[in-house]
Structure formats: C-alpha cells, structure tokens
Design a protein around this motif. Sequence first.
Motif, short mmCIF file in Angstrom:
data_model
loop_
_atom_site.label_atom_id
_atom_site.label_comp_id
_atom_site.label_asym_id
_atom_site.label_seq_id
_atom_site.Cartn_x
_atom_site.Cartn_y
_atom_site.Cartn_z
N THR A 287 34.83 -11.71 -40.97
CA THR A 287 35.35 -10.96 -42.12
C THR A 287 34.42 -9.79 -42.38
O THR A 287 33.24 -9.84 -42.02
N TYR A 288 34.95 -8.73 -42.97
CA TYR A 288 34.08 -7.62 -43.32
C TYR A 288 34.22 -7.32 -44.81
O TYR A 288 35.12 -7.85 -45.47
N VAL B 116 27.84 -5.86 -43.62
CA VAL B 116 29.15 -5.28 -43.36
C VAL B 116 30.07 -6.32 -42.75
O VAL B 116 31.23 -6.46 -43.14
N LEU B 117 29.55 -7.08 -41.79
CA LEU B 117 30.31 -8.10 -41.08
C LEU B 117 29.68 -9.47 -41.26
O LEU B 117 28.45 -9.59 -41.28
N LEU B 118 30.52 -10.48 -41.37
CA LEU B 118 30.05 -11.87 -41.39
C LEU B 118 30.83 -12.65 -40.34
O LEU B 118 32.06 -12.52 -40.23
N PHE B 119 30.13 -13.46 -39.56
CA PHE B 119 30.76 -14.32 -38.57
C PHE B 119 30.62 -15.77 -39.04
O PHE B 119 29.61 -16.14 -39.66
N ALA B 120 31.61 -16.59 -38.75
CA ALA B 120 31.58 -17.97 -39.26
C ALA B 120 32.22 -18.94 -38.28
O ALA B 120 33.08 -18.59 -37.47
N SER B 121 31.77 -20.19 -38.38
CA SER B 121 32.36 -21.29 -37.62
C SER B 121 32.63 -22.44 -38.58
O SER B 121 32.00 -22.53 -39.64
#
Length: 366
Positions: free
Chosen positions: A82-83, A101-106
């Motif tokens: 998501t940004y 700015v950007l988030l990465f997730a699991s």
Amino acid sequence: MRHEELFYLLALQKVEGVGDIVAKKLISHCGTAENVFQTKAAQLKMIDGIGSMVLRNLKDKLVFEKAEAELRFIEKNNINWTYFGDEKYPERLKHCIDGPVLLFASGNINLNKKRIISIVGTRQITSHGTEFCKNLIAELAPLDPIIVSGFAYGVDIVAHQAALEHNLQTIGIVAHGLNQIYPKIHKRYVSKIEENGGFMTEFWSSSNPEKENFVKRNRIVAGISEATIVIESADKGGSLITANMANDYNRDVFAVPGRITDKFSQGCNNLIKTQKANLLTSAADVVYILNWNFETKAKPIQKQLFISLNNNEQKIYDYLQKTGKQLLDIIALECDFPIYKISSTLLDMELKGVIRPLPGKLFEAI
C-alpha cells in the motif's frame, strides 16, 4: 493499473535524493508517481525543496531496472503493498510527515480497528518485565486491541507471544525485506503471527537488518499506533527513540516505573520524570488515558465468578446493584472511598466486566 502504479512508486524510491518527504511532495504535485517522471523539469523545479540534483537524478534509467527486479519479487511472493495515498494505508501514519511512501506486508493484517498500541522495550527483558508485559496484555485482551512491536528479542517477542495467547491480532514491524526473518530463532513464530496479523516493512528484499534500519523502522512503530508503551529500558536504547518519535507525532506514551537502582528501569523513569510518558502501573491506566470504552468480546461475568473481586470492588459493586446508575463522586462518598483511587478502581472493574461507564461520569453494575 496497480502493476504500473507500483512500478513507478518503486522507481521513485530509488531516485537518489528522493526520500519519503520529497517523494510525497512530488506525487502530491504531479498526481501519480508515473507523472513525476513525465513532468517537465521546469514545473518540478517550482516545488519547494526540489533542486537540480533531484531533477538530474530523475533521468537516471537505472532506477527502472531496480524497480522491475523488485516488482518481480513482490508479485512472485504475493507480497501485499500500500502507499500513502491508498485507503488501506494505516490511517495514523498518514499524519506523519516522514511516514513511508510504500509499505509491504505479509499475513492477514486488518487495521480497521481503532485500538492499536505499540509495545517496546529492552532486548534484555527481566522476569519482572516479562510478567508485567504478559499481565498487561491479558488485562487489555477483552478490549481486543492490535498489538504492534518490532519482532526483536526481549520485550518485542514477549508482547507478540502474549498477544497470540489471547488471540489478539499482532503485527511485527521489521527492519529488513520480507524475504528473510530476523532474528532467525524467531522463525518459529512467523506462521502463527501471520494467521492473525502479520509483518510490515518499508524495506525492499535487498535490504538487510542493518543498524540504521532499526532506527528508521521505529517511526512506523510509533506512528501506526494510538500509543506507545515502554516496558523496560536502560538510559539509552531504541525504545527511547521510539518513545520520542511518538511524542513528536503527538501520540500518548506510557512507561513502567521501576527502582532507581535497576538498570532497565532508568529509561522508563526518565521518561516519566521529564513528562514524556504517562506512568503505567496497570491496564486501567491505558484505558483511562486513552479514554477507551469497555466493550468486551468475552461472555459476561456470571455471579458465581464475583469472588474475583477484592473487598473494595465488591463494596462498590454491591452499592451499584442496590442504587442503579450513580455518579463517580457519589460512589466515592457513599462507599467511603478516596476520590484519588476511585477512577482506577472503577476501571479495573470495567476490565473485569462487572460495571460499565455511562455518559456524564455515571456508572452502573452489569
């Protein structure tokens, strides 16, 4: 569309001289990350803080090669992202000027709940700190908060474990890409955390758990939550950095006090002494300061379980059963209870599910 959007966001992140704040300025002005690369330099130069170096680096074609490689990793491993302009982006982080700015997730992260707290502290947690952390989360469990921490040794992993024990969603904010686990010994907790929660990071798969990354990720720990709780800390450490960041974001901070001779109480005591943190002695303090309303997801406490009330709580409960709704000040007067203690006692009873608060400082027995 999302594929292209992510590609240009990744590319913008690799432009030298463009950090989170500058990237947000560029995207806000141009509309999208793709437009940033297509907008003429003369227009970009009008944006405050955009100089000739950034304009020159925006022409570097290597950023697209790097973005393409990372995009392949994200899609191959089904990484969620998501940004800052998305609806799914953590609401509180949107208000942090230096939020990623950007988030990465699991995993299975759901941030639709309002109650999110971060729990941090020393990696060398004591038995006292372990007991306090576990008890705190157990007391807060009926309120169903999301527990955020950094998945590190010590306080972090104790908080994650306690959250799992009480079926609470828990999120680990990590200081590296999602292609690895650090520390490796914590790999055994990963699947369980991802069942009800997961992991979040701003770092690419090429990022290793380096020292500066831990400091950087602390702003996410502080910014994503309503409050940050410091269980134990020496006079210096990452948890104090997180607490200071939370203060900068105008978030509540709590610290557990300890003896002045205890090494891992010095940081907490200093936070309290310098009025950078609220003193924390029980879950009731959190509920009171954050003004949480008690809405238990557990079954109502039955009468046969009222033996769990202490003498003072039983006296107040019996009074409310007899009189019905009553004002806080009247409860203190009629029950011969010190006014400075009545609030915390009533909150303890709320957490036990035997009374409920009503508008106007009224309380009634359940």
